[in-house]
Motif scaffolding. Structure first.
Motif, PDB file in Angstrom:
ATOM      1  N   THR A 165      79.416 -19.654  47.374  1.00  0.00           N
ATOM      2  CA  THR A 165      78.310 -19.201  47.352  1.00  0.00           C
ATOM      3  C   THR A 165      78.353 -17.811  45.964  1.00  0.00           C
ATOM      4  O   THR A 165      77.343 -17.340  45.387  1.00  0.00           O
ATOM      5  CB  THR A 165      77.294 -19.307  48.256  1.00  0.00           C
ATOM      6  OG1 THR A 165      76.988 -20.911  48.532  1.00  0.00           O
ATOM      7  CG2 THR A 165      75.968 -18.976  48.091  1.00  0.00           C
ATOM      8  N   MET A 193      78.430 -17.988  43.318  1.00  0.00           N
ATOM      9  CA  MET A 193      77.471 -19.073  42.067  1.00  0.00           C
ATOM     10  C   MET A 193      76.408 -17.823  42.375  1.00  0.00           C
ATOM     11  O   MET A 193      75.358 -17.459  41.043  1.00  0.00           O
ATOM     12  CB  MET A 193      76.748 -20.056  42.949  1.00  0.00           C
ATOM     13  CG  MET A 193      75.601 -21.017  43.109  1.00  0.00           C
ATOM     14  SD  MET A 193      75.822 -21.736  44.158  1.00  0.00           S
ATOM     15  CE  MET A 193      74.314 -21.381  44.343  1.00  0.00           C
ATOM     16  N   ILE A 194      75.809 -17.402  43.322  1.00  0.00           N
ATOM     17  CA  ILE A 194      74.989 -15.877  43.428  1.00  0.00           C
ATOM     18  C   ILE A 194      75.134 -15.148  41.706  1.00  0.00           C
ATOM     19  O   ILE A 194      74.021 -14.813  41.058  1.00  0.00           O
ATOM     20  CB  ILE A 194      74.817 -14.921  44.027  1.00  0.00           C
ATOM     21  CG1 ILE A 194      74.369 -15.739  45.220  1.00  0.00           C
ATOM     22  CG2 ILE A 194      74.000 -13.901  43.971  1.00  0.00           C
ATOM     23  CD1 ILE A 194      74.305 -15.550  46.520  1.00  0.00           C
ATOM     24  N   ILE A 206      74.609 -16.506  37.903  1.00  0.00           N
ATOM     25  CA  ILE A 206      73.411 -17.134  37.744  1.00  0.00           C
ATOM     26  C   ILE A 206      72.471 -15.600  37.234  1.00  0.00           C
ATOM     27  O   ILE A 206      71.935 -15.045  36.347  1.00  0.00           O
ATOM     28  CB  ILE A 206      72.250 -17.142  38.980  1.00  0.00           C
ATOM     29  CG1 ILE A 206      72.479 -18.843  39.543  1.00  0.00           C
ATOM     30  CG2 ILE A 206      70.580 -17.282  38.569  1.00  0.00           C
ATOM     31  CD1 ILE A 206      72.008 -19.323  41.587  1.00  0.00           C
ATOM     32  N   GLY A 222      73.723 -22.544  39.429  1.00  0.00           N
ATOM     33  CA  GLY A 222      73.629 -22.325  40.521  1.00  0.00           C
ATOM     34  C   GLY A 222      74.802 -23.550  40.563  1.00  0.00           C
ATOM     35  O   GLY A 222      75.329 -23.928  41.565  1.00  0.00           O
TER      36      GLY A 222
END
Lengths: 337, 387
Positions: free
Chosen positions: A320, A323-324, A327, B216
């Motif tokens: 995660t 992932m952040i 983005i 994502g």
């Protein structure tokens, strides 16, 4: 056999045709539902606007459907299943999480995953950088790069067979047919069962992934190195810097962003490593990692969806932050579009 | 050779050292693959008796033979002699050493006139001819047993390949892999390209959020999807009475799992196409569908090719999705699955494993060397630009 191939090609042709037909037909239907009569300008412009509102969703439709069913829904469902029992029907609260905290196999997997995360991205990035710098200076550099890049095309299973053969063990006194043991015995050492040496065997498995992924790091870092403005190097040369200083103080800081990208990409890959452990040891001799433990619980004794969901969520949690970061990085680049 | 490299060289390490280190790295990287290739074409007996790196020199094997029996003896002076050749008619080789006791199969050098006790002497030459002599007549009905260390010339064969393709089911798996890979590579491209076009050139509310979601989803681990999808597939199969493990199921799975990266790569490319071309087509009254089919798709060929190669390699090399969504019967086992099964059942049979492995990796390697340009371009677009 041949009929199977023909049917595969047929599916491909039909699939492509159906896709194209969908997009074409939906566009036509849109034009019929919202006509643009040449007489009524007001209505025509209103309908043109309506078309413009609907059309993007027709184009996006199939992709969104697939993403929804195969990725978004499962993420939510896995989260929910982690609170249910092995069959997914009885709510058990946090008991799967409690199990994970106390389970020796789970701890072992976390520990091994940490080892992989520490070693593999660092080794790949470092080796990739070194090879990129070295090959940029010689006339046959592109051939060398291509050969180092080659394992990238080999499946993890294929690579596992390749390396299992290198680690092959024969009893002391017999002719060693595994390269590693042959080298060890040549220098007077004793042959070892490399993949069954607890703790160290993790590193023998990591070598396989490093062998595969170094080429990836090398290709990307090599492109970044070429993008370094020459003036900065020239200035350093004039100031009397040596090659080592130029590399560490001028080149590396300028490609820091790319190094981070390579590092995180390999990190994600490492978190998902499954095939190598499955084919080399199947988690025996303390080599279990999260992805394999999860797979194990998915089918072990009829399967325990609660426990394997918890393990999957741990992998997801580790991914995660990256992932952040991805983005946000992408948002910055497209200016918030 | 860039000017940059030239400058570093002026101040950097000696050139030769660079050449040597790169050569060493290339050798280290190449040797593992070379090992299984060489092994896969070796004779299966030679694989187990010597390392593959000795494949091009002859290997030594210990064998046994029986000399001629006493009925063949001749008297020469006061000696009784049996002569002949230890090799059977047609068989060849070079004798390096011989012996008469199984504990010492290589006690004497070839060509040596060896005293083997009881007044007997034996000489075996490199070509296999021997002279067995004794000062009294030979007795008994059977000839003397001898042990030989025979150098056999390197033997290369395609027998291993014939065997795995047919008997081990690798041929069928190859077809299965193609069956999975071809549709799972082509179909996502069109779907992703339409979506990428919408995300690049059409204006609608929520576009930014969708793009962020797709980025994502690129890193979402497959493990998150497996359990719910397995349950979903089982439900669908029980409701409609169809098998849960079908090719259609795995095509859809691969299409969906490849979708985030496909949309991302294609969007990066399509969004970068010149605005004027698309605007002027719009002014000319072309619909978005026409613009996409006639302008965007042909112009995006490099990006489409990059993604196609990625997807092809990923699907062909995948093991996890195949073992979860396909059956383990011969009709559905793909190459990676077969290889994994062989590792379990044929653990020590390296002639089978290496030949199977080589068949598994040859197609991706051909794709890799043939289309490396597009692969590198795709990697750079996917990693450097967006991160």
């Amino acid at each position: 056999m041949v009929s199977q191939i023909i049917s595969a090609v047929g599916v491909m042709v039909v699939g492509v045709f159906v896709c194209a037909l969908y997009y074409w037909l939906s566009d036509k239907i849109l034009q019929v539902i919202f006509p643009t009569p040449s007489g009524d300008i007001q209505r025509a412009s209103r309908n043109l606007n309506r078309r413009a509102v609907v059309r993007p969703w027709l184009f996006l439709g199939p992709a969104l459907l697939l993403l929804g069913v195969y990725l978004v829904y499962p993420v939510i469902a896995t989260f929910i299943l982690s609170f249910y029992d092995r069959t997914g029907s009885v709510f058990v609260g946090l008991s799967n999480y409690r199990w994970a905290l106390q389970d020796a196999g789970f701890r072992q997997s976390i520990f091994n995953n940490f080892l992989w995360l520490l070693v593999v991205p660092a080794a790949c990035t470092f080796l990739g950088l070194v090879i990129a710098v070295l090959t940029d200076r010689i006339w046959w550099g592109s051939i060398a790069k291509s050969l180092v890049f080659m394992p990238m095309a080999i499946s993890f299973v294929g690579a596992s067979v390749i390396w299992k053969f290198i680690y092959e063990y024969r009893g002391a006194g017999e002719t060693q047919i595994g390269l590693l043991n042959a080298i060890v015995t040549f220098f007077g050492g004793d042959p070892e069962v490399w993949i069954a040496m607890p703790f160290w065997n993790n590193f023998f498995l990591m070598v396989i992934l490093i062998w595969i992924q170094t080429g990836f790091a090398m290709v990307i870092l090599s492109a970044a190195l070429r993008g370094i403005p020459e003036e900065t190097i020239e200035a350093a040369v004039i100031d009397g810097a040596n090659g080592w200083q130029i590399f560490w103080k001028i080149m590396v800081p300028q490609i820091w962003g790319t190094i981070a990208v390579v590092w995180t990409t390999i990190t994600i890959l490492v978190l998902k490593v499954f095939d190598i452990v499955l084919t080399m040891t199947n988690g025996q001799w303390d080599t279990m990692v999260l992805a394999n433990l999860m797979f194990d619980w998915m089918f072990r004794g009829g399967g325990d969806s609660g426990r394997s969901a918890v393990i999957a969520l741990v992998i997801m949690a580790a991914v995660t932050p990256i992932m952040i970061w991805n983005i946000r990085q992408a948002n910055r680049e497209t200016g918030g579009h | 050779m860039t000017a940059l490299a030239t400058r570093i060289r002026r101040v950097g390490l000696p050139r030769l050292l660079v050449h040597l280190s790169v050569l060493l790295i290339v050798i280290i990287w190449l040797v593992p693959t070379l090992g299984i290739f060489v092994t896969s074409i070796r004779d299966r007996d030679q694989i187990t008796t010597s390392g593959w790196w000795t494949a091009f020199s002859s290997s030594s094997q210990t064998s046994a033979a029986r000399l001629g029996d006493p009925s063949e003896q001749r008297q020469e002076g006061d000696e009784y002699v049996i002569t002949g050749n230890v090799f059977e008619e047609g068989a060849g080789g070079t004798v390096r050493a011989f012996g008469v006791r199984v504990q010492e199969p290589a006690a004497f050098e070839a060509g040596e006139d060896a005293d083997i006790g009881d007044g007997e002497t034996l000489m075996v030459n490199a070509d296999g001819s021997y002279v067995h002599s004794k000062n009294t007549p030979f007795e008994g009905s059977r000839g003397q047993r001898v042990y030989l260390s025979v150098a056999t010339p390197p033997e290369f064969t395609l027998e291993n390949y014939e065997r795995v393709i047919d008997a081990e089911g690798i041929g069928q798996s190859f077809i299965n892999s193609l069956t999975v890979t071809i549709p799972a590579t082509i179909i996502p491209i069109l779907i992703a390209a339409f979506a990428a076009y919408a995300l690049s050139w059409m204006d609608f509310p929520g576009r930014a959020i969708l793009i962020a979601t797709v980025i994502g989803l690129i890193v979402v681990p497959l493990q998150m999807s497996l359990i719910p999808l397995l349950r979903l597939y089982n439900e669908v199969s029980s409701i409609f009475g169809v098998p849960s493990k079908t090719y259609a199921g795995i095509w859809l799975a691969h299409t969906a799992f490849g979708m985030p990266l496909a949309i991302y790569l294609l969007r990066n490319y399509i969004a970068g196409l010149p605005k004027e071309i698309i605007e002027s087509a719009r002014v000319d009254g072309a619909s978005d569908f026409e613009i996409f089919m006639k302008i965007v798709l042909p112009l995006s060929f490099p990006a489409l090719a990059s993604f196609a190669i990625f997807q092809f390699l990923w699907v062909w090399n995948d093991l996890l999705i195949a073992i979860v969504f396909l059956g383990t019967g011969r009709g559905q086992l793909v190459l990676t699955g077969s290889l994994n099964a062989l590792l379990g059942s044929r653990g020590g049979n390296w002639e089978i494993l290496t030949a199977s492995a080589f068949i598994t990796i040859i197609v991706p390697l051909l794709v890799f060397f043939g289309l490396q340009r597009y692969l590198v371009r795709g990697l750079l677009a996917g990693s450097v630009k967006g991160g």
